[in-house]
Design a protein around this motif. Structure first.
Motif, PDB file in Angstrom:
ATOM      1  N   GLN A 193     -13.422   1.790  16.380  1.00  0.00           N
ATOM      2  CA  GLN A 193     -12.994   1.536  15.004  1.00  0.00           C
ATOM      3  C   GLN A 193     -12.921   0.028  14.811  1.00  0.00           C
ATOM      4  O   GLN A 193     -12.124  -0.652  15.453  1.00  0.00           O
ATOM      5  N   ARG A 194     -13.767  -0.510  13.915  1.00  0.00           N
ATOM      6  CA  ARG A 194     -13.911  -1.960  13.792  1.00  0.00           C
ATOM      7  C   ARG A 194     -13.729  -2.401  12.338  1.00  0.00           C
ATOM      8  O   ARG A 194     -14.696  -2.471  11.577  1.00  0.00           O
ATOM      9  N   VAL A 210      -1.127  -5.692   9.469  1.00  0.00           N
ATOM     10  CA  VAL A 210      -0.372  -4.467   9.205  1.00  0.00           C
ATOM     11  C   VAL A 210      -1.150  -3.640   8.185  1.00  0.00           C
ATOM     12  O   VAL A 210      -1.339  -4.082   7.044  1.00  0.00           O
ATOM     13  N   LEU A 211      -1.625  -2.467   8.595  1.00  0.00           N
ATOM     14  CA  LEU A 211      -2.441  -1.612   7.743  1.00  0.00           C
ATOM     15  C   LEU A 211      -1.632  -0.370   7.362  1.00  0.00           C
ATOM     16  O   LEU A 211      -1.441   0.535   8.185  1.00  0.00           O
ATOM     17  N   PRO A 212      -1.144  -0.288   6.119  1.00  0.00           N
ATOM     18  CA  PRO A 212      -0.374   0.893   5.711  1.00  0.00           C
ATOM     19  C   PRO A 212      -1.270   2.060   5.314  1.00  0.00           C
ATOM     20  O   PRO A 212      -2.322   1.877   4.711  1.00  0.00           O
ATOM     21  N   TRP A 213      -0.851   3.247   5.697  1.00  0.00           N
ATOM     22  CA  TRP A 213      -1.523   4.485   5.301  1.00  0.00           C
ATOM     23  C   TRP A 213      -3.025   4.458   5.589  1.00  0.00           C
ATOM     24  O   TRP A 213      -3.847   4.617   4.684  1.00  0.00           O
ATOM     25  N   PRO A 214      -3.416   4.234   6.859  1.00  0.00           N
ATOM     26  CA  PRO A 214      -4.848   4.214   7.187  1.00  0.00           C
ATOM     27  C   PRO A 214      -5.500   5.581   6.954  1.00  0.00           C
ATOM     28  O   PRO A 214      -4.818   6.599   6.794  1.00  0.00           O
ATOM     29  N   GLN A 215      -6.819   5.578   6.949  1.00  0.00           N
ATOM     30  CA  GLN A 215      -7.569   6.808   6.664  1.00  0.00           C
ATOM     31  C   GLN A 215      -7.403   7.850   7.768  1.00  0.00           C
ATOM     32  O   GLN A 215      -7.497   9.044   7.511  1.00  0.00           O
ATOM     33  N   TYR A 216      -7.164   7.392   8.992  1.00  0.00           N
ATOM     34  CA  TYR A 216      -7.227   8.306  10.120  1.00  0.00           C
ATOM     35  C   TYR A 216      -5.948   8.257  10.956  1.00  0.00           C
ATOM     36  O   TYR A 216      -5.373   7.180  11.163  1.00  0.00           O
ATOM     37  N   GLU A 217      -5.491   9.384  11.423  1.00  0.00           N
ATOM     38  CA  GLU A 217      -4.557   9.559  12.537  1.00  0.00           C
ATOM     39  C   GLU A 217      -3.123   9.134  12.257  1.00  0.00           C
ATOM     40  O   GLU A 217      -2.210   9.949  12.321  1.00  0.00           O
ATOM     41  N   SER A 218      -2.862   7.872  11.987  1.00  0.00           N
ATOM     42  CA  SER A 218      -1.496   7.333  11.949  1.00  0.00           C
ATOM     43  C   SER A 218      -1.042   7.077  10.517  1.00  0.00           C
ATOM     44  O   SER A 218      -1.797   7.240   9.556  1.00  0.00           O
ATOM     45  N   ASN A 219       0.210   6.619  10.383  1.00  0.00           N
ATOM     46  CA  ASN A 219       0.733   6.218   9.080  1.00  0.00           C
ATOM     47  C   ASN A 219       0.841   4.704   8.932  1.00  0.00           C
ATOM     48  O   ASN A 219       1.040   4.203   7.826  1.00  0.00           O
ATOM     49  N   LEU A 249     -17.407   2.555  12.126  1.00  0.00           N
ATOM     50  CA  LEU A 249     -17.095   3.510  13.179  1.00  0.00           C
ATOM     51  C   LEU A 249     -18.247   3.625  14.169  1.00  0.00           C
ATOM     52  O   LEU A 249     -19.421   3.493  13.800  1.00  0.00           O
ATOM     53  N   ALA A 250     -17.879   3.884  15.433  1.00  0.00           N
ATOM     54  CA  ALA A 250     -18.850   4.160  16.500  1.00  0.00           C
ATOM     55  C   ALA A 250     -19.924   3.080  16.545  1.00  0.00           C
ATOM     56  O   ALA A 250     -19.619   1.906  16.663  1.00  0.00           O
ATOM     57  N   GLU A 251     -21.197   3.466  16.428  1.00  0.00           N
ATOM     58  CA  GLU A 251     -22.311   2.534  16.577  1.00  0.00           C
ATOM     59  C   GLU A 251     -22.781   1.934  15.255  1.00  0.00           C
ATOM     60  O   GLU A 251     -23.834   1.284  15.207  1.00  0.00           O
ATOM     61  N   GLU A 252     -22.036   2.127  14.197  1.00  0.00           N
ATOM     62  CA  GLU A 252     -22.441   1.582  12.901  1.00  0.00           C
ATOM     63  C   GLU A 252     -22.438   0.056  12.918  1.00  0.00           C
ATOM     64  O   GLU A 252     -21.684  -0.560  13.680  1.00  0.00           O
ATOM     65  N   PRO A 268     -14.904   4.361  -0.668  1.00  0.00           N
ATOM     66  CA  PRO A 268     -13.452   4.528  -0.647  1.00  0.00           C
ATOM     67  C   PRO A 268     -12.924   5.083   0.673  1.00  0.00           C
ATOM     68  O   PRO A 268     -11.797   4.753   1.073  1.00  0.00           O
ATOM     69  N   ASP A 269     -13.721   5.902   1.359  1.00  0.00           N
ATOM     70  CA  ASP A 269     -13.261   6.483   2.618  1.00  0.00           C
ATOM     71  C   ASP A 269     -13.218   5.458   3.747  1.00  0.00           C
ATOM     72  O   ASP A 269     -12.635   5.733   4.802  1.00  0.00           O
ATOM     73  N   ARG A 270     -13.796   4.292   3.536  1.00  0.00           N
ATOM     74  CA  ARG A 270     -13.770   3.240   4.560  1.00  0.00           C
ATOM     75  C   ARG A 270     -12.960   2.014   4.140  1.00  0.00           C
ATOM     76  O   ARG A 270     -12.752   1.106   4.939  1.00  0.00           O
ATOM     77  N   ASP A 271     -12.523   1.951   2.886  1.00  0.00           N
ATOM     78  CA  ASP A 271     -11.769   0.789   2.413  1.00  0.00           C
ATOM     79  C   ASP A 271     -10.421   0.702   3.119  1.00  0.00           C
ATOM     80  O   ASP A 271      -9.817   1.716   3.504  1.00  0.00           O
ATOM     81  N   LEU A 272      -9.915  -0.518   3.253  1.00  0.00           N
ATOM     82  CA  LEU A 272      -8.590  -0.722   3.821  1.00  0.00           C
ATOM     83  C   LEU A 272      -7.961  -1.976   3.226  1.00  0.00           C
ATOM     84  O   LEU A 272      -8.642  -2.892   2.779  1.00  0.00           O
ATOM     85  N   VAL A 273      -6.635  -1.974   3.220  1.00  0.00           N
ATOM     86  CA  VAL A 273      -5.858  -3.138   2.828  1.00  0.00           C
ATOM     87  C   VAL A 273      -4.885  -3.427   3.964  1.00  0.00           C
ATOM     88  O   VAL A 273      -4.378  -2.505   4.615  1.00  0.00           O
ATOM     89  N   ALA A 274      -4.641  -4.697   4.246  1.00  0.00           N
ATOM     90  CA  ALA A 274      -3.752  -5.079   5.334  1.00  0.00           C
ATOM     91  C   ALA A 274      -3.038  -6.368   4.973  1.00  0.00           C
ATOM     92  O   ALA A 274      -3.500  -7.151   4.140  1.00  0.00           O
ATOM     93  N   VAL A 275      -1.899  -6.581   5.614  1.00  0.00           N
ATOM     94  CA  VAL A 275      -1.139  -7.818   5.474  1.00  0.00           C
ATOM     95  C   VAL A 275      -1.202  -8.556   6.804  1.00  0.00           C
ATOM     96  O   VAL A 275      -0.920  -7.982   7.855  1.00  0.00           O
ATOM     97  N   LEU A 276      -1.601  -9.822   6.762  1.00  0.00           N
ATOM     98  CA  LEU A 276      -1.614 -10.661   7.958  1.00  0.00           C
ATOM     99  C   LEU A 276      -0.326 -11.468   8.019  1.00  0.00           C
ATOM    100  O   LEU A 276       0.065 -12.099   7.026  1.00  0.00           O
ATOM    101  N   GLU A 277       0.331 -11.463   9.184  1.00  0.00           N
ATOM    102  CA  GLU A 277       1.549 -12.224   9.402  1.00  0.00           C
ATOM    103  C   GLU A 277       1.489 -12.912  10.758  1.00  0.00           C
ATOM    104  O   GLU A 277       0.886 -12.389  11.696  1.00  0.00           O
ATOM    105  N   ARG A 278       2.119 -14.070  10.848  1.00  0.00           N
ATOM    106  CA  ARG A 278       2.289 -14.727  12.150  1.00  0.00           C
ATOM    107  C   ARG A 278       3.627 -14.307  12.713  1.00  0.00           C
ATOM    108  O   ARG A 278       4.654 -14.390  12.038  1.00  0.00           O
TER     109      ARG A 278
END
Length: 218
Positions: A146-147, A200-209, A168-171, A181-191
């Motif tokens: 997952q990249r 910090v990625l809230p509510w990712p598409q897969y597996e975790s919260n 994903l995978a070899e893509e 939309p199924d691949r979009d993500l939003v994240a917050v970068l913090e030091r």
């Protein structure tokens, strides 16, 4: 007859001499966005999709649920060793990371499968990079199945906001925010340390919260 034209010729020669000695006009100003222009990012709020805006707005709820699940459910890896990585209030200023190669690892908190899933998973280290592009700072995870990658938008002295996509995978590397939309993500970068950052990625598409990507210079 030649004497009648002599004054006109002298006037023309004088005008040409004055024009040749005149100071040349200044060069035109640089074209906005040209090679000498500094990179300027638009406000991320004008780019973000409605779905990612909602995920960002509910960042606090993602932290709360994910930490509760991580505390009461079984997990994989040594979560206690991550320290400030899993502290919601660990962010400090200034936030902007220097461009370069980084070591990175993902920690997944909470389970989209409810109580039957793993409350946390601590993964090993992979390769990531932050580079200066004409559009601004760009984050990319270079290895792993997952990249995520995307642009980092300035927010304030303690946070930057990443809008990106997941490969994903070899893509090939993802570069299509807003198109899938199924691949979009939003994240917050913090030091979170002297030479330590997290995404910090809230509510990712897969597996975790909540996903955390820890970054330290390679």
């Amino acid at each position: 007859m030649p004497r009648l034209f002599r004054p006109s010729i002298l006037i023309a020669l004088a005008a040409a001499t004055i024009a040749a000695c005149a100071t040349p006009p200044p060069p035109p100003p640089p074209v906005p966005g040209g090679p000498d222009a500094s990179p300027v990012l638009r406000d991320w709020r004008g780019v973000v999709t409605a779905r990612d805006r909602d995920r960002y707005t509910r960042l606090g709820a993602a932290w709360s649920l994910a930490l509760q699940q991580a505390d009461r459910q079984r997990g994989s890896g040594d979560l206690a060793s991550t320290g400030d990585l899993i502290d919601p209030d660990a962010g400090r200023s200034p936030v902007a990371p220097p461009p370069g190669d980084y070591r990175c690892r993902t920690v997944k908190l909470g389970s989209q499968g409810g109580e039957d899933g793993l409350g946390y998973v601590v993964y090993g280290w992979f390769a990531c990079r932050i580079e200066q592009t004409p559009a601004g700072l760009k984050f990319s995870k270079l290895t792993g199945s997952q990249r995520p990658s995307g642009l980092l938008f300035p927010e304030d002295e303690r946070q930057m906001v990443l809008l990106g996509s997941m490969a994903l995978a070899e893509e090939p590397a993802a570069n299509s925010y807003g198109q899938r939309p199924d691949r979009d993500l939003v994240a917050v970068l913090e030091r979170i340390g002297e030479r330590r950052w997290r995404l910090v990625l809230p509510w990712p598409q897969y597996e975790s919260n909540l996903d955390l990507i820890e970054l330290v210079p390679a």
